[in-house]
Design a protein around this motif. Structure first.
Motif, PDB file in Angstrom:
ATOM      1  N   SER A  19       0.824  -1.208   0.000  1.00 35.80           N
ATOM      2  CA  SER A  19       0.000   0.000   0.000  1.00 35.80           C
ATOM      3  C   SER A  19       0.857   1.256   0.000  1.00 35.80           C
ATOM      4  CB  SER A  19      -0.922   0.003   1.228  1.00 35.80           C
ATOM      5  OG  SER A  19      -1.843  -1.059   1.170  1.00 35.80           O
ATOM      6  N   LEU A  20       1.919   1.235   0.782  1.00 37.06           N
ATOM      7  CA  LEU A  20       2.809   2.392   0.831  1.00 37.06           C
ATOM      8  C   LEU A  20       3.496   2.611  -0.510  1.00 37.06           C
ATOM      9  CD1 LEU A  20       4.211   4.665   2.342  1.00 37.06           C
ATOM     10  CD2 LEU A  20       5.866   2.982   3.207  1.00 37.06           C
ATOM     11  N   GLU A  21       3.890   1.544  -1.162  1.00 34.89           N
ATOM     12  CA  GLU A  21       4.536   1.653  -2.474  1.00 34.89           C
ATOM     13  C   GLU A  21       3.584   2.290  -3.489  1.00 34.89           C
ATOM     14  OE1 GLU A  21       5.590  -1.838  -5.277  1.00 34.89           O
ATOM     15  OE2 GLU A  21       7.411  -1.490  -4.093  1.00 34.89           O
ATOM     16  N   LYS A  22       2.328   1.835  -3.491  1.00 31.83           N
ATOM     17  CA  LYS A  22       1.321   2.405  -4.402  1.00 31.83           C
ATOM     18  C   LYS A  22       1.038   3.869  -4.068  1.00 31.83           C
ATOM     19  CE  LYS A  22      -1.051  -2.000  -5.246  1.00 31.83           C
ATOM     20  NZ  LYS A  22      -2.274  -2.793  -4.965  1.00 31.83           N
ATOM     21  N   LEU A  23       0.947   4.146  -2.775  1.00 34.67           N
ATOM     22  CA  LEU A  23       0.673   5.523  -2.350  1.00 34.67           C
ATOM     23  C   LEU A  23       1.812   6.447  -2.750  1.00 34.67           C
ATOM     24  CD1 LEU A  23      -1.000   7.617  -0.810  1.00 34.67           C
ATOM     25  CD2 LEU A  23       0.097   6.817   1.304  1.00 34.67           C
ATOM     26  N   GLU A  24       3.041   6.008  -2.540  1.00 33.72           N
ATOM     27  CA  GLU A  24       4.190   6.841  -2.915  1.00 33.72           C
ATOM     28  C   GLU A  24       4.206   7.117  -4.416  1.00 33.72           C
ATOM     29  OE1 GLU A  24       6.378   8.653  -1.612  1.00 33.72           O
ATOM     30  OE2 GLU A  24       6.151   8.193   0.504  1.00 33.72           O
ATOM     31  N   ALA A  25       3.829   6.116  -5.200  1.00 37.64           N
ATOM     32  CA  ALA A  25       3.769   6.322  -6.655  1.00 37.64           C
ATOM     33  C   ALA A  25       2.718   7.370  -7.000  1.00 37.64           C
ATOM     34  CB  ALA A  25       3.455   5.003  -7.359  1.00 37.64           C
ATOM     35  N   ALA A  26       1.576   7.317  -6.323  1.00 37.98           N
ATOM     36  CA  ALA A  26       0.500   8.271  -6.585  1.00 37.98           C
ATOM     37  C   ALA A  26       0.888   9.682  -6.139  1.00 37.98           C
ATOM     38  CB  ALA A  26      -0.779   7.828  -5.877  1.00 37.98           C
ATOM     39  N   LEU A  42       4.133  13.253   4.227  1.00 37.39           N
ATOM     40  CA  LEU A  42       3.073  12.258   4.356  1.00 37.39           C
ATOM     41  C   LEU A  42       2.838  11.949   5.827  1.00 37.39           C
ATOM     42  CD1 LEU A  42       1.112  10.044   3.405  1.00 37.39           C
ATOM     43  CD2 LEU A  42       3.102   8.539   3.098  1.00 37.39           C
ATOM     44  N   MET A  43       1.629  12.209   6.290  1.00 37.04           N
ATOM     45  CA  MET A  43       1.222  11.823   7.634  1.00 37.04           C
ATOM     46  C   MET A  43       0.377  10.558   7.534  1.00 37.04           C
ATOM     47  SD  MET A  43      -1.263  13.760  10.383  1.00 37.04           S
ATOM     48  CE  MET A  43      -0.022  14.868  11.056  1.00 37.04           C
ATOM     49  N   ALA A  44       0.765   9.521   8.266  1.00 37.09           N
ATOM     50  CA  ALA A  44       0.003   8.276   8.311  1.00 37.09           C
ATOM     51  C   ALA A  44      -1.040   8.386   9.421  1.00 37.09           C
ATOM     52  CB  ALA A  44       0.934   7.108   8.573  1.00 37.09           C
ATOM     53  N   VAL A  45      -2.306   8.350   9.044  1.00 34.06           N
ATOM     54  CA  VAL A  45      -3.376   8.498  10.032  1.00 34.06           C
ATOM     55  C   VAL A  45      -3.648   7.130  10.654  1.00 34.06           C
ATOM     56  CG1 VAL A  45      -5.757   9.200  10.414  1.00 34.06           C
ATOM     57  CG2 VAL A  45      -4.335  10.463   8.797  1.00 34.06           C
ATOM     58  N   SER A  46      -3.189   6.988  11.879  1.00 34.97           N
ATOM     59  CA  SER A  46      -3.192   5.678  12.538  1.00 34.97           C
ATOM     60  C   SER A  46      -4.330   5.513  13.543  1.00 34.97           C
ATOM     61  CB  SER A  46      -1.849   5.455  13.242  1.00 34.97           C
ATOM     62  OG  SER A  46      -1.494   6.558  14.055  1.00 34.97           O
ATOM     63  N   LYS A  47      -5.270   6.433  13.545  1.00 32.56           N
ATOM     64  CA  LYS A  47      -6.399   6.325  14.487  1.00 32.56           C
ATOM     65  C   LYS A  47      -7.114   4.981  14.287  1.00 32.56           C
ATOM     66  CE  LYS A  47      -9.769   8.601  11.435  1.00 32.56           C
ATOM     67  NZ  LYS A  47     -10.735   9.684  11.273  1.00 32.56           N
ATOM     68  N   THR A  48      -7.514   4.389  15.382  1.00 36.69           N
ATOM     69  CA  THR A  48      -8.186   3.076  15.500  1.00 36.69           C
ATOM     70  C   THR A  48      -7.258   1.892  15.216  1.00 36.69           C
ATOM     71  OG1 THR A  48      -9.132   2.687  13.285  1.00 36.69           O
ATOM     72  CG2 THR A  48     -10.378   4.149  14.776  1.00 36.69           C
ATOM     73  N   TYR A  49      -6.035   2.158  14.772  1.00 36.63           N
ATOM     74  CA  TYR A  49      -5.091   1.067  14.543  1.00 36.63           C
ATOM     75  C   TYR A  49      -4.186   0.898  15.758  1.00 36.63           C
ATOM     76  CZ  TYR A  49      -6.690   0.741   9.781  1.00 36.63           C
ATOM     77  OH  TYR A  49      -7.486   0.552   8.684  1.00 36.63           O
ATOM     78  N   SER A  50      -3.633  -0.280  15.898  1.00 42.80           N
ATOM     79  CA  SER A  50      -2.858  -0.623  17.085  1.00 42.80           C
ATOM     80  C   SER A  50      -1.453  -0.019  17.040  1.00 42.80           C
ATOM     81  CB  SER A  50      -2.736  -2.141  17.200  1.00 42.80           C
ATOM     82  OG  SER A  50      -1.938  -2.642  16.128  1.00 42.80           O
ATOM     83  N   ALA A  51      -0.817  -0.051  18.206  1.00 44.25           N
ATOM     84  CA  ALA A  51       0.575   0.374  18.283  1.00 44.25           C
ATOM     85  C   ALA A  51       1.464  -0.519  17.422  1.00 44.25           C
ATOM     86  CB  ALA A  51       1.044   0.343  19.736  1.00 44.25           C
ATOM     87  N   ALA A  52       1.079  -1.793  17.260  1.00 41.43           N
ATOM     88  CA  ALA A  52       1.864  -2.704  16.406  1.00 41.43           C
ATOM     89  C   ALA A  52       1.831  -2.244  14.956  1.00 41.43           C
ATOM     90  CB  ALA A  52       1.307  -4.122  16.522  1.00 41.43           C
ATOM     91  N   THR A  53       0.687  -1.697  14.509  1.00 43.67           N
ATOM     92  CA  THR A  53       0.592  -1.182  13.143  1.00 43.67           C
ATOM     93  C   THR A  53       1.475   0.041  12.980  1.00 43.67           C
ATOM     94  OG1 THR A  53      -1.675  -2.006  12.931  1.00 43.67           O
ATOM     95  CG2 THR A  53      -1.001  -0.283  11.393  1.00 43.67           C
ATOM     96  N   ILE A  54       1.506   0.914  13.989  1.00 41.39           N
ATOM     97  CA  ILE A  54       2.401   2.075  13.948  1.00 41.39           C
ATOM     98  C   ILE A  54       3.851   1.609  13.851  1.00 41.39           C
ATOM     99  CG2 ILE A  54       3.260   4.071  15.251  1.00 41.39           C
ATOM    100  CD1 ILE A  54       0.444   4.401  16.408  1.00 41.39           C
ATOM    101  N   ALA A  55       4.197   0.576  14.614  1.00 41.07           N
ATOM    102  CA  ALA A  55       5.564   0.054  14.579  1.00 41.07           C
ATOM    103  C   ALA A  55       5.908  -0.483  13.194  1.00 41.07           C
ATOM    104  CB  ALA A  55       5.729  -1.042  15.634  1.00 41.07           C
ATOM    105  N   GLU A  56       4.974  -1.184  12.571  1.00 41.74           N
ATOM    106  CA  GLU A  56       5.221  -1.708  11.225  1.00 41.74           C
ATOM    107  C   GLU A  56       5.418  -0.568  10.232  1.00 41.74           C
ATOM    108  OE1 GLU A  56       3.164  -4.524   7.748  1.00 41.74           O
ATOM    109  OE2 GLU A  56       2.080  -4.150   9.625  1.00 41.74           O
ATOM    110  N   ALA A  57       4.577   0.467  10.357  1.00 39.06           N
ATOM    111  CA  ALA A  57       4.698   1.620   9.454  1.00 39.06           C
ATOM    112  C   ALA A  57       6.018   2.347   9.669  1.00 39.06           C
ATOM    113  CB  ALA A  57       3.519   2.568   9.676  1.00 39.06           C
ATOM    114  N   ALA A  58       6.427   2.471  10.927  1.00 44.93           N
ATOM    115  CA  ALA A  58       7.697   3.135  11.219  1.00 44.93           C
ATOM    116  C   ALA A  58       8.873   2.347  10.649  1.00 44.93           C
ATOM    117  CB  ALA A  58       7.848   3.320  12.728  1.00 44.93           C
ATOM    118  N   ALA A  59       8.771   1.027  10.702  1.00 44.10           N
ATOM    119  CA  ALA A  59       9.834   0.183  10.145  1.00 44.10           C
ATOM    120  C   ALA A  59       9.952   0.352   8.635  1.00 44.10           C
ATOM    121  CB  ALA A  59       9.573  -1.281  10.490  1.00 44.10           C
ATOM    122  N   LEU A  60       8.849   0.792   7.998  1.00 40.81           N
ATOM    123  CA  LEU A  60       8.863   1.044   6.553  1.00 40.81           C
ATOM    124  C   LEU A  60       9.304   2.472   6.219  1.00 40.81           C
ATOM    125  CD1 LEU A  60       5.514  -0.752   5.607  1.00 40.81           C
ATOM    126  CD2 LEU A  60       7.834  -1.508   5.053  1.00 40.81           C
TER     127      LEU A  60
END
Length: 245
Positions: free
Chosen positions: A7-14, A31-49
């Motif tokens: 998803s991030l790859e597609k978004l960056e292309a757009a 780019l701000m990733a809107v992480s509301k309602t998502y877990s801290a684990a999802t934030i960690a995965e996004a940060a790793a990317l």
């Protein structure tokens, strides 16, 4: 490759396409990733990317993630991971918001600004803020009417709030509006920024936070310096089921 990485790859292309069409550099749009309602684990995965800026809507919801984000900064040895409040802030939650968040992007009254300034001062913290401007007729939208006395009072007062660092404006375009209506909203925010930058030269209003998953190319075309994307990154979000704000 994980779903989020795809998803991030597609978004960056757009985003890159939108920047090229607008004659702008990709590095000029945050780019701000809107992480509301998502877990801290999802934030960690996004940060790793490589994502570094996150947006949360609720003070209480982020309170449950804050320790995880602090640990993530330490684990990655990266203090540049930032979490902004992008939802409406009630004045009685200003002190907690100043404590939890790295920035508050939804200042829409002098009272909220005063309370944030007082709270940040007690924390010996200089808190970045954006002024939320209401440019949509929808009653559910928050923000200041740019032509109101309230807006004028806030703009006059902000330079004297030494624990706040005003850095720009944010708005939300009307939901499901025609392209020309959405574009006009983004144009209007840029016009108000330019007007207020002249009238209030002590304020830094460089940031234009506008555009979300469905309309960020239009926002980029109209000068957005920050776009707030959730669904296009993380998929359709689950409804919030935590305590009310």
């Amino acid at each position: 490759m994980s779903l989020l990485a795809e998803s991030l790859e597609k978004l960056e292309a757009a985003i890159g396409d939108a920047c090229r069409q607008a004659g702008r550099r990709r590095e000029d749009v945050e780019l701000m990733a809107v992480s509301k309602t998502y877990s801290a684990a999802t934030i960690a995965e996004a940060a790793a990317l490589g994502l570094r800026v996150f947006g949360e809507n609720r003070v209480q919801e982020f309170a449950s993630k804050a320790l995880h984000v602090a640990a993530l900064r330490e684990e990655l040895n990266n203090p540049t991971i930032r979490v902004h409040l992008i939802g409406h802030l009630q004045s009685n939650k200003a002190a907690r918001a100043a404590e939890l968040f790295d920035a508050v992007d939804t200042v829409d009254s002098l009272r909220v600004a005063q309370r944030l300034n007082d709270a940040a001062g007690k924390l010996s913290k200089r808190l970045p803020v954006l002024i939320e401007v209401k440019l949509s007729p929808e009653e559910t939208k928050e923000g200041l009417d740019p032509e109101s006395a309230d807006a004028a009072q806030l703009l006059e007062a902000l330079p004297d709030f030494h624990s706040l660092e005003c850095s720009g404006l944010m708005t939300i375009a009307p939901w499901g509006a025609a392209e020309d209506v959405t574009r006009a909203c983004f144009q209007s925010l840029r016009v108000w920024r330019d007007r207020w930058s002249v009238a209030h030269s002590k304020l830094n209003l460089d940031v234009l936070s506008m555009g979300m998953s469905g309309d960020f190319p239009l926002a980029i075309a109209e000068g957005a310096t920050r776009i707030r994307v959730g669904t296009a990154l993380f998929g359709k979000r689950k409804p919030y089921t935590g305590p009310p704000e």
